[in-house]
Each structure stands twice: as structure tokens, then as C-alpha cells.
Design a protein around this motif. Structure first.
Motif, PDB file in Angstrom:
ATOM      1  N   GLU A  17       0.938  -1.270  -0.084  1.00 49.23           N
ATOM      2  CA  GLU A  17       0.184  -0.008   0.142  1.00 49.23           C
ATOM      3  C   GLU A  17       0.869   1.117   0.107  1.00 49.23           C
ATOM      4  OE1 GLU A  17      -2.922  -0.141   3.198  1.00 49.23           O
ATOM      5  OE2 GLU A  17      -3.619  -2.142   2.374  1.00 49.23           O
ATOM      6  N   GLY A  18       1.840   1.055   0.825  1.00 47.12           N
ATOM      7  CA  GLY A  18       2.949   2.316   0.982  1.00 47.12           C
ATOM      8  C   GLY A  18       3.433   2.594  -0.415  1.00 47.12           C
ATOM      9  N   PHE A  19       3.662   1.636  -1.196  1.00 46.06           N
ATOM     10  CA  PHE A  19       4.511   1.544  -2.311  1.00 46.06           C
ATOM     11  C   PHE A  19       3.697   1.895  -3.566  1.00 46.06           C
ATOM     12  CE2 PHE A  19       6.412  -1.162  -5.921  1.00 46.06           C
ATOM     13  CZ  PHE A  19       7.641  -0.594  -6.041  1.00 46.06           C
ATOM     14  N   ALA A  20       2.396   2.081  -3.331  1.00 45.76           N
ATOM     15  CA  ALA A  20       1.506   2.701  -4.626  1.00 45.76           C
ATOM     16  C   ALA A  20       1.391   1.479  -5.708  1.00 45.76           C
ATOM     17  CB  ALA A  20       1.889   3.838  -5.284  1.00 45.76           C
ATOM     18  N   LEU A  21       1.427   0.267  -5.277  1.00 46.71           N
ATOM     19  CA  LEU A  21       1.109  -0.918  -6.066  1.00 46.71           C
ATOM     20  C   LEU A  21      -0.038  -0.893  -7.138  1.00 46.71           C
ATOM     21  CD1 LEU A  21       2.136  -3.730  -7.236  1.00 46.71           C
ATOM     22  CD2 LEU A  21       0.661  -4.576  -5.348  1.00 46.71           C
ATOM     23  N   ASP A  22      -1.140  -0.083  -6.758  1.00 41.37           N
ATOM     24  CA  ASP A  22      -2.119   0.011  -7.674  1.00 41.37           C
ATOM     25  C   ASP A  22      -1.625   0.766  -8.850  1.00 41.37           C
ATOM     26  OD1 ASP A  22      -1.925   2.105  -6.075  1.00 41.37           O
ATOM     27  OD2 ASP A  22      -3.952   2.391  -5.800  1.00 41.37           O
ATOM     28  N   THR A  23      -1.199   1.870  -8.711  1.00 35.80           N
ATOM     29  CA  THR A  23      -0.748   2.866  -9.657  1.00 35.80           C
ATOM     30  C   THR A  23       0.321   2.231 -10.415  1.00 35.80           C
ATOM     31  OG1 THR A  23      -1.245   4.763  -7.981  1.00 35.80           O
ATOM     32  CG2 THR A  23       0.060   5.273 -10.015  1.00 35.80           C
ATOM     33  N   ILE A  24       1.301   1.766  -9.980  1.00 35.89           N
ATOM     34  CA  ILE A  24       2.281   1.087 -10.857  1.00 35.89           C
ATOM     35  C   ILE A  24       1.675  -0.122 -11.747  1.00 35.89           C
ATOM     36  CG2 ILE A  24       4.363  -0.339 -10.716  1.00 35.89           C
ATOM     37  CD1 ILE A  24       5.123   1.186  -8.050  1.00 35.89           C
ATOM     38  N   LYS A 124      10.608   0.013  -7.941  1.00 35.76           N
ATOM     39  CA  LYS A 124       9.456   0.329  -8.867  1.00 35.76           C
ATOM     40  C   LYS A 124       9.755  -0.237 -10.261  1.00 35.76           C
ATOM     41  CE  LYS A 124       6.961   4.416 -10.492  1.00 35.76           C
ATOM     42  NZ  LYS A 124       7.216   4.693 -11.847  1.00 35.76           N
ATOM     43  N   ASP A 125      10.847  -0.065 -10.757  1.00 34.53           N
ATOM     44  CA  ASP A 125      11.211  -0.449 -12.106  1.00 34.53           C
ATOM     45  C   ASP A 125      11.024  -2.191 -12.099  1.00 34.53           C
ATOM     46  OD1 ASP A 125      11.811   2.059 -12.362  1.00 34.53           O
ATOM     47  OD2 ASP A 125      13.994   1.945 -13.110  1.00 34.53           O
ATOM     48  N   HIS A 126      11.582  -2.783 -11.252  1.00 35.65           N
ATOM     49  CA  HIS A 126      11.482  -4.163 -11.142  1.00 35.65           C
ATOM     50  C   HIS A 126       9.996  -4.649 -11.074  1.00 35.65           C
ATOM     51  CE1 HIS A 126      13.009  -8.227 -10.842  1.00 35.65           C
ATOM     52  NE2 HIS A 126      12.483  -8.114  -9.600  1.00 35.65           N
ATOM     53  N   VAL A 127       9.312  -4.027 -10.225  1.00 33.82           N
ATOM     54  CA  VAL A 127       7.913  -4.225 -10.075  1.00 33.82           C
ATOM     55  C   VAL A 127       7.203  -4.121 -11.476  1.00 33.82           C
ATOM     56  CG1 VAL A 127       5.733  -3.951  -8.795  1.00 33.82           C
ATOM     57  CG2 VAL A 127       7.737  -4.207  -7.760  1.00 33.82           C
ATOM     58  N   THR A 128       7.518  -2.868 -11.975  1.00 30.62           N
ATOM     59  CA  THR A 128       6.883  -2.676 -13.189  1.00 30.62           C
ATOM     60  C   THR A 128       7.114  -3.628 -14.418  1.00 30.62           C
ATOM     61  OG1 THR A 128       7.064  -0.251 -12.870  1.00 30.62           O
ATOM     62  CG2 THR A 128       6.880  -1.115 -15.198  1.00 30.62           C
ATOM     63  N   LEU A 163       8.160   2.961 -21.730  1.00 31.61           N
ATOM     64  CA  LEU A 163       8.046   3.660 -20.409  1.00 31.61           C
ATOM     65  C   LEU A 163       9.272   4.380 -19.835  1.00 31.61           C
ATOM     66  CD1 LEU A 163       6.048   0.904 -18.535  1.00 31.61           C
ATOM     67  CD2 LEU A 163       5.281   3.072 -19.406  1.00 31.61           C
ATOM     68  N   GLY A 164      10.089   4.366 -20.722  1.00 30.09           N
ATOM     69  CA  GLY A 164      11.463   4.950 -20.448  1.00 30.09           C
ATOM     70  C   GLY A 164      12.433   4.080 -19.541  1.00 30.09           C
ATOM     71  N   LEU A 165      12.279   2.725 -19.388  1.00 24.40           N
ATOM     72  CA  LEU A 165      12.652   1.689 -18.324  1.00 24.40           C
ATOM     73  C   LEU A 165      13.921   1.004 -19.264  1.00 24.40           C
ATOM     74  CD1 LEU A 165      10.115   0.456 -15.908  1.00 24.40           C
ATOM     75  CD2 LEU A 165      11.977   2.567 -15.575  1.00 24.40           C
ATOM     76  N   ALA A 166      15.032   0.593 -18.778  1.00 26.93           N
ATOM     77  CA  ALA A 166      15.916  -0.259 -19.264  1.00 26.93           C
ATOM     78  C   ALA A 166      15.555  -1.756 -19.561  1.00 26.93           C
ATOM     79  CB  ALA A 166      17.371  -0.148 -18.431  1.00 26.93           C
ATOM     80  N   ASN A 167      16.247  -2.336 -20.569  1.00 29.27           N
ATOM     81  CA  ASN A 167      16.164  -3.578 -20.743  1.00 29.27           C
ATOM     82  C   ASN A 167      16.689  -4.522 -19.533  1.00 29.27           C
ATOM     83  OD1 ASN A 167      16.567  -6.448 -21.781  1.00 29.27           O
ATOM     84  ND2 ASN A 167      17.604  -5.844 -23.613  1.00 29.27           N
ATOM     85  N   PRO A 168      15.797  -5.383 -18.924  1.00 27.07           N
ATOM     86  CA  PRO A 168      16.093  -6.058 -17.770  1.00 27.07           C
ATOM     87  C   PRO A 168      16.953  -7.247 -17.806  1.00 27.07           C
ATOM     88  CG  PRO A 168      13.812  -6.556 -18.492  1.00 27.07           C
ATOM     89  CD  PRO A 168      14.383  -5.525 -19.420  1.00 27.07           C
TER      90      PRO A 168
END
Length: 170
Positions: A17-24, A124-128, A163-168
């Protein structure tokens, strides 16, 4: 009329909840569907943010692997392509007031946190990435064969780049 969210999020572990999982999750799943040429309107995904103990129980129950994992997904329908490396069948949307379920996702806090630290990237990037990965599983993508993995990873890389994130995978 306000659009119903694509992702219905339940935070079983309060750290989510504090991480804003819903928004991510909403952003990641929307990006995944948009990449596939699908409007999120008329679809729904259920997401549970849990801890390692809960996901280990689910992993044991559904995959016979009694250990924690980062993310699990349960597609509402089998949409896998008939040939290796083929594009899965895309679903038909439901009505805005009666969206078509794409399936369920569970994601575990401790494993995600540990992996993000090991990979030296923001959680946040990893969860995305993991929500995108799980959403693609709901859409029929898989990584059991080299051809299927190449298709799925290529989609993930493109969605993340959008989304502007790197290749994992580098």
C-alpha cells in the motif's frame, strides 16, 4: 463516465500500500495491452500484493514448487499460440460495466525487494517489469521454448522502453 481501472489491486501485505502498487500495476498493465494493440477498456486483471509466505503457498499449490517466487499469474483463458514463437490469440473485450477478466496475478514483496537490490535497480522499475511479464502471461505469452521466450522478452523490452525503463535482460 469514469473508466473502471484495468487492475483491481488487493494489498494483502501492507508494505504494498505504501508502495503504490495499484498505480504502478495500472500503468504497467495498460502499457502491456497497448503494446499489443488492445485498449484496456473492457478488461480487468486482479492483482494481489502479498508476502513470500503467501506466494510460497500458492506456488506449492498451483506449480508444485513449495518456495517463494517473485510473481505468479493465472490466465482466465488459454490464449497460447499453436506454434512455437507464434503470437497468442487476443481476447475480445467485455462491456465497460462488465469487463472481461484476463486473469489473476500475485506478487511477493520480499522476493521483489531482494531481486531489485541484487540487480541494483529501483524496486518500482523491477515491479513494473514483473507486472508487464505477468500481464503477457495472461495474454498467452510464455517462455518455455527459445522461440516463445524471444517473442515474450522482445515484447517486454519494447514495453519497458516505451515507459523509459532499461532492458532487464542486459
Amino acid at each position: 463516465m469514469q473508466r473502471t481501472p484495468l487492475v483491481d489491486t488487493l494489498c494483502e501485505d501492507p508494505r504494498w500500500e505504501g508502495f503504490a502498487l495499484d498505480t504502478i500495476a495500472e500503468s504497467a498493465a495498460t502499457a502491456a495491452l497497448s503494446h499489443l494493440g488492445i485498449s484496456p477498456a473492457g478488461f480487468e486483471i486482479s492483482l494481489m500484493g502479498c508476502d513470500d509466505a503467501r506466494i510460497a503457498t500458492l506456488n506449492a499449490e498451483f506449480r508444485d514448487k513449495p518456495k517463494p517466487t517473485n510473481v505468479l499469474s493465472w490466465p482466465a483463458e488459454d490464449r497460447m499460440a499453436e506454434e512455437e514463437g507464434g503470437t497468442p490469440d487476443l481476447p475480445e473485450p467485455g462491456a465497460p460495466d462488465d469487463p472481461e477478466s484476463l486473469g489473476d496475478i500475485a506478487i511477493a514483496w520480499e522476493t521483489c525487494e531482494r531481486e531489485a537490490a541484487e540487480q541494483k535497480k529501483p524496486m518500482k522499475d523491477h515491479v513494473t517489469h514483473l507486472v508487464i511479464h505477468a500481464t503477457l502471461h495472461l495474454m498467452g505469452y510464455d517462455h518455455e521454448t527459445e522461440a516463445d521466450a524471444a517473442l515474450m522478452e522482445g515484447a517486454e523490452i519494447a514495453i519497458l522502453a516505451g515507459l523509459g525503463l532499461a532492458n532487464p535482460y542486459e
